[in-house]
Each structure stands twice: as C-alpha cells, then as structure tokens.
Motif scaffolding. Structure first.
Motif, PDB file in Angstrom:
ATOM      1  N   ARG A 187      43.495  52.922  35.521  1.00 33.35           N
ATOM      2  CA  ARG A 187      44.269  52.279  36.595  1.00 33.35           C
ATOM      3  C   ARG A 187      45.231  53.275  37.222  1.00 33.35           C
ATOM      4  O   ARG A 187      45.693  54.200  36.555  1.00 33.35           O
ATOM      5  N   GLY A 188      45.493  53.046  38.485  1.00 32.91           N
ATOM      6  CA  GLY A 188      46.441  53.878  39.210  1.00 32.91           C
ATOM      7  C   GLY A 188      47.101  53.069  40.299  1.00 32.91           C
ATOM      8  O   GLY A 188      46.892  51.855  40.416  1.00 32.91           O
ATOM      9  N   ARG A 189      47.919  53.731  41.097  1.00 37.07           N
ATOM     10  CA  ARG A 189      48.622  53.062  42.184  1.00 37.07           C
ATOM     11  C   ARG A 189      48.369  53.836  43.468  1.00 37.07           C
ATOM     12  O   ARG A 189      48.431  55.061  43.480  1.00 37.07           O
ATOM     13  N   VAL A 190      48.075  53.102  44.535  1.00 37.46           N
ATOM     14  CA  VAL A 190      47.786  53.729  45.828  1.00 37.46           C
ATOM     15  C   VAL A 190      49.065  54.379  46.364  1.00 37.46           C
ATOM     16  O   VAL A 190      50.103  53.729  46.508  1.00 37.46           O
ATOM     17  N   SER A 191      48.983  55.689  46.635  1.00 38.30           N
ATOM     18  CA  SER A 191      50.140  56.409  47.174  1.00 38.30           C
ATOM     19  C   SER A 191      50.038  56.563  48.693  1.00 38.30           C
ATOM     20  O   SER A 191      51.054  56.626  49.379  1.00 38.30           O
TER      21      SER A 191
ATOM     22  N   LEU B 298      37.602  59.474  44.326  1.00 40.01           N
ATOM     23  CA  LEU B 298      37.490  58.302  43.463  1.00 40.01           C
ATOM     24  C   LEU B 298      37.136  57.084  44.306  1.00 40.01           C
ATOM     25  O   LEU B 298      37.608  56.953  45.431  1.00 40.01           O
ATOM     26  N   VAL B 299      36.335  56.199  43.767  1.00 43.68           N
ATOM     27  CA  VAL B 299      36.055  54.911  44.397  1.00 43.68           C
ATOM     28  C   VAL B 299      36.857  53.895  43.603  1.00 43.68           C
ATOM     29  O   VAL B 299      36.731  53.811  42.375  1.00 43.68           O
ATOM     30  N   VAL B 300      37.713  53.137  44.308  1.00 42.37           N
ATOM     31  CA  VAL B 300      38.613  52.206  43.627  1.00 42.37           C
ATOM     32  C   VAL B 300      38.473  50.798  44.198  1.00 42.37           C
ATOM     33  O   VAL B 300      37.921  50.601  45.281  1.00 42.37           O
ATOM     34  N   ARG B 301      38.993  49.847  43.442  1.00 43.73           N
ATOM     35  CA  ARG B 301      39.117  48.474  43.925  1.00 43.73           C
ATOM     36  C   ARG B 301      40.470  47.982  43.464  1.00 43.73           C
ATOM     37  O   ARG B 301      41.036  48.475  42.475  1.00 43.73           O
ATOM     38  N   ALA B 302      41.003  47.010  44.181  1.00 44.30           N
ATOM     39  CA  ALA B 302      42.293  46.443  43.797  1.00 44.30           C
ATOM     40  C   ALA B 302      42.162  45.857  42.397  1.00 44.30           C
ATOM     41  O   ALA B 302      41.190  45.167  42.089  1.00 44.30           O
ATOM     42  N   ALA B 303      43.107  46.165  41.529  1.00 42.76           N
ATOM     43  CA  ALA B 303      43.065  45.684  40.151  1.00 42.76           C
ATOM     44  C   ALA B 303      43.488  44.233  40.123  1.00 42.76           C
ATOM     45  O   ALA B 303      44.337  43.792  40.902  1.00 42.76           O
TER      46      ALA B 303
ATOM     47  N   GLU C  91      44.531  33.490  39.041  1.00 41.45           N
ATOM     48  CA  GLU C  91      43.375  32.614  39.237  1.00 41.45           C
ATOM     49  C   GLU C  91      42.186  33.458  39.632  1.00 41.45           C
ATOM     50  O   GLU C  91      42.290  34.364  40.443  1.00 41.45           O
ATOM     51  N   GLY C  92      41.032  33.181  39.016  1.00 41.24           N
ATOM     52  CA  GLY C  92      39.815  33.895  39.379  1.00 41.24           C
ATOM     53  C   GLY C  92      39.745  35.306  38.832  1.00 41.24           C
ATOM     54  O   GLY C  92      38.888  36.055  39.188  1.00 41.24           O
ATOM     55  N   SER C  93      40.689  35.675  37.977  1.00 38.82           N
ATOM     56  CA  SER C  93      40.704  37.013  37.443  1.00 38.82           C
ATOM     57  C   SER C  93      39.604  37.185  36.396  1.00 38.82           C
ATOM     58  O   SER C  93      39.391  36.347  35.558  1.00 38.82           O
ATOM     59  N   SER C  94      38.909  38.304  36.487  1.00 34.61           N
ATOM     60  CA  SER C  94      37.858  38.576  35.512  1.00 34.61           C
ATOM     61  C   SER C  94      38.453  39.236  34.267  1.00 34.61           C
ATOM     62  O   SER C  94      37.788  39.375  33.269  1.00 34.61           O
ATOM     63  N   ASP C  95      39.717  39.682  34.347  1.00 25.27           N
ATOM     64  CA  ASP C  95      40.352  40.353  33.202  1.00 25.27           C
ATOM     65  C   ASP C  95      40.990  39.359  32.246  1.00 25.27           C
ATOM     66  O   ASP C  95      41.400  39.726  31.173  1.00 25.27           O
ATOM     67  N   ALA C  96      41.152  38.101  32.663  1.00 25.76           N
ATOM     68  CA  ALA C  96      41.880  37.132  31.834  1.00 25.76           C
ATOM     69  C   ALA C  96      41.042  36.613  30.700  1.00 25.76           C
ATOM     70  O   ALA C  96      39.875  36.569  30.715  1.00 25.76           O
TER      71      ALA C  96
END
Length: 185
Positions: free
Chosen positions: A119-123, A169-174, A180-185
């Motif tokens: 994970r990272g943060r968009v600068s 890098l290819v990224v998507r919003a974490a 709701e609807g989170s696949s990480d939960a």
C-alpha cells in the motif's frame, strides 16, 4: 637495540608479511574473494571473509611477540603467548571493522514486482490512464514511484499496487476494512 634471533626473525616476518598482505587484501578484497570462491575456497565468518582475519592475526602475533621480547624482556615462549593474545585481539578488531563496513553498505536494490500488494499514498494525482506518483514505504525507505490507474485517483488517496508495467506501478484505490462492499473485510 633489537636483537635478531630466530624468535624475533619469526615475529618480524609475521608482522611484515601479514601486514602487507592484509593491506592488499583490504584493497583487493572483491577480486581476491572472487578468485577464492571460483576455486572453492570461499568461507566467511559472520559476513567477513577468512583471509583478513588470518592476516590480522599473523601481523598482530608479530607485534605482540616483538613487544614481549624487546620491551618486556620475555623469553620466546612467553613472547609467543603475548603474540597469541595480540593476534586474537587484532583478528577481533578486523572482524568488527569489516562487520561495520558491511552494515554501512547500501541495501540491495529491490524489484518493482516486490511492491505488488503493498500500500502507498498518491503524492501526485493520477488521471485515468495517465501517470501520477505514489509514495510507498518499502525496505526501510520511502520511495516516490510513477504510477497509473484505470480511473482517476486524487492526491492523498490510499492505494494498493496491483501490477507493474515497465517502470510504472499499476494501482487501485485501497479499500478500508469495515467499509460497505469492501473485499478486505
């Protein structure tokens, strides 16, 4: 005046040969290490090759032996014991110095593929299908790396690296756990 008998000759030779070879080994360590490894003699002790340790021991054995015979007036046998102690101390000092030098070396480079899943943060904001940049902490350092995404991602958004395309890098919003609807939960 230095008396030159057999014991002192041995101590002087140990000091001279060991010291000169130790200096050459330090200056040419990578070359000599490669030669020894190619013929199957590669060995190290805690990341330090054996050759500098042995040469430090030999040269400091000579120093201790000369100190014993010339300054302390010891017999050859007792001076050899002093040389043994000096040799062990010298080898220990060389081991400590080489260990510190190894730790001071730059960490090995990493492959961008190792960042997939991180994970990272968009600068710098990432427009859809175009490049921005992402800050990622990895390997004890923070890296600012070019990134792209399928859709626009605003500056400051937490992202997950999903793939690598060349040097980008290819990224998507974490997704945040608990949403709701989170696949990480």
């Amino acid at each position: 005046m230095i008396t030159v008998d057999l014991a002192n000759t041995i101590f002087i030779l140990c000091l001279a040969i060991g010291g000169i070879l130790l200096l050459l080994t330090i200056l040419l360590e990578d070359l000599l290490g490669g030669i020894f490894e190619s013929i199957g003699l590669g060995f190290d002790l805690g990341g330090v090759t054996l050759m500098p340790l042995l040469l430090a021991f030999v040269s400091m054995f000579g120093v201790g032996g000369l100190l014993g015979t010339q300054l302390l007036g010891m017999s050859a046998g007792m001076a050899s014991l002093v040389g043994l102690v000096f040799g062990l101390i010298g080898a220990g000092l060389v081991w400590g110095m080489f260990t510190l030098l190894r730790r001071a070396e730059a960490p090995p480079q990493f492959s961008l593929n190792e960042l997939v899943g991180e994970r990272g943060r968009v600068s710098v904001a990432i427009p859809a299908g175009r490049a921005g940049s992402v800050l990622i902490s990895y390997g004890g350092s923070t890296h600012d790396i070019t990134a792209t995404a399928d859709g626009p991602i605003n500056q400051g958004t937490l992202v997950t690296v999903t793939d690598v395309a060349g040097t980008t890098l290819v990224v998507r919003a974490a997704t945040v756990a608990g949403e709701e609807g989170s696949s990480d939960a």
